[in-house]
Design an enzyme around this catalytic site. Sequence first.
Site, mmCIF file in Angstrom:
data_model
loop_
_atom_site.group_PDB
_atom_site.id
_atom_site.type_symbol
_atom_site.label_atom_id
_atom_site.label_comp_id
_atom_site.label_asym_id
_atom_site.label_seq_id
_atom_site.Cartn_x
_atom_site.Cartn_y
_atom_site.Cartn_z
ATOM 1 N N HIS A 185 3.312 7.110 -6.870
ATOM 2 C CA HIS A 185 2.673 8.291 -7.078
ATOM 3 C C HIS A 185 3.408 9.353 -7.078
ATOM 4 O O HIS A 185 3.364 10.297 -7.997
ATOM 5 C CB HIS A 185 1.380 8.454 -6.126
ATOM 6 C CG HIS A 185 0.231 9.298 -6.856
ATOM 7 N ND1 HIS A 185 -0.859 9.268 -5.962
ATOM 8 C CD2 HIS A 185 0.105 9.824 -8.066
ATOM 9 C CE1 HIS A 185 -1.622 10.367 -6.779
ATOM 10 N NE2 HIS A 185 -1.152 10.599 -7.954
ATOM 11 N N HIS A 228 0.945 -1.251 -0.060
ATOM 12 C CA HIS A 228 0.159 -0.114 -0.109
ATOM 13 C C HIS A 228 0.938 1.106 0.141
ATOM 14 O O HIS A 228 0.738 2.129 -0.815
ATOM 15 C CB HIS A 228 -0.966 0.104 1.197
ATOM 16 C CG HIS A 228 -1.702 1.292 1.231
ATOM 17 N ND1 HIS A 228 -3.210 1.117 0.943
ATOM 18 C CD2 HIS A 228 -1.561 2.469 1.964
ATOM 19 C CE1 HIS A 228 -3.470 2.491 1.245
ATOM 20 N NE2 HIS A 228 -2.663 3.139 1.682
ATOM 21 N N GLU A 229 1.766 1.165 0.865
ATOM 22 C CA GLU A 229 2.632 2.529 1.108
ATOM 23 C C GLU A 229 3.430 2.762 -0.421
ATOM 24 O O GLU A 229 3.722 3.951 -0.499
ATOM 25 C CB GLU A 229 3.382 2.464 2.384
ATOM 26 C CG GLU A 229 2.714 2.567 3.665
ATOM 27 C CD GLU A 229 1.594 3.708 3.824
ATOM 28 O OE1 GLU A 229 1.741 4.725 3.038
ATOM 29 O OE2 GLU A 229 0.543 3.546 4.297
ATOM 30 N N HIS A 244 1.800 4.668 -2.745
ATOM 31 C CA HIS A 244 1.987 6.151 -2.655
ATOM 32 C C HIS A 244 3.234 6.653 -3.172
ATOM 33 O O HIS A 244 3.384 7.659 -3.765
ATOM 34 C CB HIS A 244 1.936 6.570 -1.078
ATOM 35 C CG HIS A 244 0.702 6.420 -0.628
ATOM 36 N ND1 HIS A 244 -0.576 7.175 -1.006
ATOM 37 C CD2 HIS A 244 -0.034 5.781 0.729
ATOM 38 C CE1 HIS A 244 -1.712 7.123 -0.246
ATOM 39 N NE2 HIS A 244 -1.299 6.221 0.652
#
Length: 716
Positions: A511, A504-505, A508
């Site tokens: 992104h 998940h991280e 980020h």
Amino acid sequence: MTPPRMLVLTASLALAFIPAAHAASAATPTAQATTASAQATTMNPLLKPSPLPLQYPLFDQIRNEHFLPAFAAGMAGQLQEIDRIANDRAAPTFENTIVAMEKSGRLLHRVSSTFSNLQGANTNDTLDAVDREMSPKLAAHSDAIHLNPKLFKRVDTLYAQRGKLGLDAESKYLLERYHEDFVRAGAKLSAQDKEKLKRLNGEIATLQTTFTQNVLKEINASALVVDTREELAGMPEAAINAAAAAANEKGFKGKFLVALQNTTGQPPLGELTNPQVRARLMAASLARGSRGGEFDNREVVRKLARLRAEQARLLGYENFAAYSLENQTAKNPANVNKLLGELARPAVDNARREGADLAAVAGGAVTAADWDFYSDKVRAQRFAFDEKQLKPYFELNNVLVNGVFHAATKLYGITFQERKDLPVYDPDVRVFDVIDADGKPLAIFLADLYARPNKQGGAWMNEYVSQSALLGEKSVVGNHQSIPKPPAGEPTLLTFDEVKTMFHEFGHALHGMFSNVKYPRFSGTSVPRDFVEYPSQVNEMWAVWPEVLANYAKHYQTGKPMPKELLDKITASRKFNQGFATTEYLAASLLDQKWHQLAPDAIPADVLAFEAAALKEAGVDYALVPPRYRTTYFSHSFSGGYSAGYYAYLWAEKLDAESVLWFKENGGLLRKNGDWFRKTLLSRGGTADAMELFRNFRGRDAAIEPLLERRGLNAK
């Protein structure tokens, strides 16, 4: 953090702070102190861009005392730049006003991002004091810019002419966002109301800092002290030894100290066989911030809720939620209430069915403290495996390199090279060069994965340097988790939730690293709060993608891959316990909205009574599933990052579920799919309306059905 996760620190201007130690010495200056201060300024590594690759911070040279002169110079320098822009005798143009503002304050941004990131990941008493002192000063600095009437007049003039300026799409969108920023900051208020707003902003900033620091200190103060090794039966031997070492370090010789995480649920609850110890651990977790003493957050919450409501009312909004949501993709509280309300009943119904299953296995009534322990037994009974079987196959380095990095290489063509020559702020931090598919440097990635007493709980991503073509900068990105560190020589074996959090991280991080924008304002994760979690949630899908899972899920001792039957059971059990997961998340999201939809004169006197009534009114007051965060340790909501915005994880998951469907429809882990996702969405940052970016990628709006199917909420 499978939703919900810890907040994301973006490229937007972070708070800046001044070390209290320096401030104290300044009260009685001496020649020696003056000389030392001058030397600190001259030798300050923060005053110039770092000479290291991609302006990677000089962690080995940065000291607490460097922040005061750097922030003083940064704030003064930006105000001088702003003054020149506001008083420019030339007619306002996009270049001499908007672009000039984009270029302003680079020193302040550099110092702010470095400090705020260190203060979250590696704080100390001095930095905490700095945080308290400077939060209101930085709020005042922001007000000095946004409430400058001459500056706003130039922005407003350009905004009125925006259709005639011949701007490209990104530049036009930048102008519109600047105008919106100024208006929402109070630029149209009367002089008297501007002064009132400045006072409110300063008080809010101070209280948010107090709340944040109380949460971290209360986590450490509330650690559970256990007398005997036998009481910790069920916990891994390495974890028990770590608890013994922690107790000894804190002066509890011969005892055991079980550290807390910031969520209500605590990992040892699924392992401890002693029900009394489980009950004590859950009670300690639930009581944080509301048990009296110096870290009690109840009055902080009341004041914050009232001040935010007053701030919103002054700016022309019914309540703070209405103000906060206006520039999010949800747009207004009614839309958020509708989503949360529609999911509350089916989620709680599922949770009650799950609770009945637990009671059947336990042979009697269970409590919230027992949920994890007995849900593992139900899982074992239903799917013939439990979480403990998984951990030997999830060794940290294997998950990172052969899981997270492997998936990114397959999907995007990027590669990773660890380097040991760059300085770090803690010995456990690892640093990697990220090389793009064309062989050129793309970014630098920091992995800071272990928990520390001086590190905020949860998991998050931040940026030390944000990509911008205007400034010629590329990303320096960090991922942070709070994985308990085993004793020396022991392997770090992860829970499946920690594995998903790592993926998940890194979503980020992608992104941020793939950002390909012109203006700093739009870099990377600088998107609406209820959109920023979307790309990271999409990246979670690769944690269980068969090809990826088979590449990293290998036994830490034998190297043998996880048996196929166990892989199949993971897939089969993905909807297991979703009633619990959805209910605890919804309860926290609803609390966040209830607090921030209050009028200034409706702030309750009793924080915990209000919380209980709010949960009951929303239909999520199921005792076996308390909120993921209670009000008094709800950092997302009361530290400022996700105020009235905790719903964002579920809002983004609707988009995520649609996107996972798209990947599956198009062949999954293929470069062509990754390149399309990168081109249409990950590289675009905040350069366009968020939902427009989603439609560019998906080809349509998102439907709710994939989300309901994922969470098992469409079952009768």
